[in-house]
Design a protein around this motif. Sequence first.
Motif, PDB file in Angstrom:
ATOM      1  N   LYS A 111      54.929 -26.081 135.431  1.00 57.47           N
ATOM      2  CA  LYS A 111      53.951 -24.995 135.543  1.00 57.47           C
ATOM      3  C   LYS A 111      52.502 -25.488 135.626  1.00 57.47           C
ATOM      4  O   LYS A 111      51.634 -24.739 136.057  1.00 57.47           O
ATOM      5  CB  LYS A 111      54.112 -24.001 134.390  1.00 57.47           C
ATOM      6  CG  LYS A 111      54.055 -24.587 132.996  1.00 57.47           C
ATOM      7  CD  LYS A 111      54.419 -23.506 131.982  1.00 57.47           C
ATOM      8  CE  LYS A 111      54.602 -24.080 130.583  1.00 57.47           C
ATOM      9  NZ  LYS A 111      55.035 -23.022 129.637  1.00 57.47           N
ATOM     10  N   GLU A 154      47.806 -25.590 127.927  1.00 59.29           N
ATOM     11  CA  GLU A 154      47.946 -25.842 129.367  1.00 59.29           C
ATOM     12  C   GLU A 154      47.450 -27.236 129.727  1.00 59.29           C
ATOM     13  O   GLU A 154      48.061 -27.938 130.544  1.00 59.29           O
ATOM     14  CB  GLU A 154      47.166 -24.796 130.158  1.00 59.29           C
ATOM     15  CG  GLU A 154      47.803 -23.418 130.129  1.00 59.29           C
ATOM     16  CD  GLU A 154      46.900 -22.353 130.717  1.00 59.29           C
ATOM     17  OE1 GLU A 154      47.415 -21.292 131.107  1.00 59.29           O
ATOM     18  OE2 GLU A 154      45.662 -22.573 130.778  1.00 59.29           O
ATOM     19  N   PHE A 195      60.065 -24.050 136.127  1.00 55.79           N
ATOM     20  CA  PHE A 195      58.824 -23.482 135.608  1.00 55.79           C
ATOM     21  C   PHE A 195      58.344 -24.172 134.342  1.00 55.79           C
ATOM     22  O   PHE A 195      57.186 -24.596 134.252  1.00 55.79           O
ATOM     23  CB  PHE A 195      58.982 -21.985 135.351  1.00 55.79           C
ATOM     24  CG  PHE A 195      57.737 -21.353 134.788  1.00 55.79           C
ATOM     25  CD1 PHE A 195      56.628 -21.140 135.592  1.00 55.79           C
ATOM     26  CD2 PHE A 195      57.663 -21.018 133.435  1.00 55.79           C
ATOM     27  CE1 PHE A 195      55.471 -20.587 135.069  1.00 55.79           C
ATOM     28  CE2 PHE A 195      56.510 -20.463 132.911  1.00 55.79           C
ATOM     29  CZ  PHE A 195      55.415 -20.243 133.725  1.00 55.79           C
ATOM     30  N   GLU A 196      59.194 -24.280 133.345  1.00 53.00           N
ATOM     31  CA  GLU A 196      58.766 -24.866 132.079  1.00 53.00           C
ATOM     32  C   GLU A 196      58.290 -26.302 132.250  1.00 53.00           C
ATOM     33  O   GLU A 196      57.410 -26.765 131.541  1.00 53.00           O
ATOM     34  CB  GLU A 196      59.905 -24.812 131.060  1.00 53.00           C
ATOM     35  CG  GLU A 196      60.109 -23.448 130.432  1.00 53.00           C
ATOM     36  CD  GLU A 196      58.839 -22.919 129.758  1.00 53.00           C
ATOM     37  OE1 GLU A 196      58.181 -23.698 129.037  1.00 53.00           O
ATOM     38  OE2 GLU A 196      58.497 -21.743 129.965  1.00 53.00           O
TER      39      GLU A 196
END
Length: 326
Positions: free
Chosen positions: A308, A36, A304-305
């Motif tokens: 995010k 992340e 999203f990808e």
Amino acid sequence: MLSKLDSITISTFNLFNYLAPPNAFYDFANIYTVQEWQQKKDWISNAITRLNSDVIAFQEVFSVDELQQQMFELGYPYFVTVDTPHAEEYIYSHPVLAIASRFPIIECSAVGSYYPTPDTVFEYNRKPIHAVIKLPLIGLCDIYVVHFKSQRPADTDDAPKPLTELWHQENIGRWKSTMQRGLEAHLLHQSIVDNKKRHDRPCIMLGDFNKPITAEEFAGLMSQQIFRQEDSHLLLSPFHLYDAWELYSADGAISRPYTHYMGAKGSVLDYILLSAEFAPAAFNPKAKVSDYFVLDSHLVNPIFEQDKQCSDHAVVSVQLTALGNT
């Protein structure tokens, strides 16, 4: 398309909890995984590459050294901050501001605290940055970076209370936040004017205001004359500040993009204010506003990808162009 010799671009970028793992922001559960964190850094790098800005003001910085290294790798050799985030063990709070620049930062300091009486001192919720940067087209320019107090209620606690007491506590807390934000804006404006009187340099003020600029607490920033003294408008004109959007869209033909959303409701919270040297009627013009760009696709049409680990704010940029160019 203008070359970089003809124009410069200034941006304000709320990074939204920029903190490298294994540290946590605000709560022990708020820790990015390694993946992340890399996704967040990649998203930021892609946004900065797309903007191609010369000077970037950052808000919500926890990991200062990591951001400085990331910006150096992106071609910004000059980087400053004036504060350190608060940390208890690995839980961080009170993020700080920073500036990255392609051009030399000659001076940098925090905007000082203010003593209204001998027994009291006013502190900014987040210390504003005052930097002097030597810019092409403009020369020495005073840059002020802000992140005014949020709308969250101040001085509240989580102890169990009756519903009516919680209600009043929240209302009073929001009013205290408004007062804090208003004092921050007015005292910073006083610092800007005092510095302008000393050095007579153009200035740019930018950052996350946490309320629309039309809010009453920001009235002093955009004030241009003393009440009922019309002649004061001209005398005060060297000290006027202008919303860059208003200079760019003076005819009102286009609607202003939002920079933040709460659910489906959008608002403009991020601003770039320019001194009188950038206004069309400037006595001593330095440059003009040729473009105003809001990077907001991650808010209005997220993928999203790709998005995010994006910011919860749009990135706002203004292009300043040499006079005589379009």
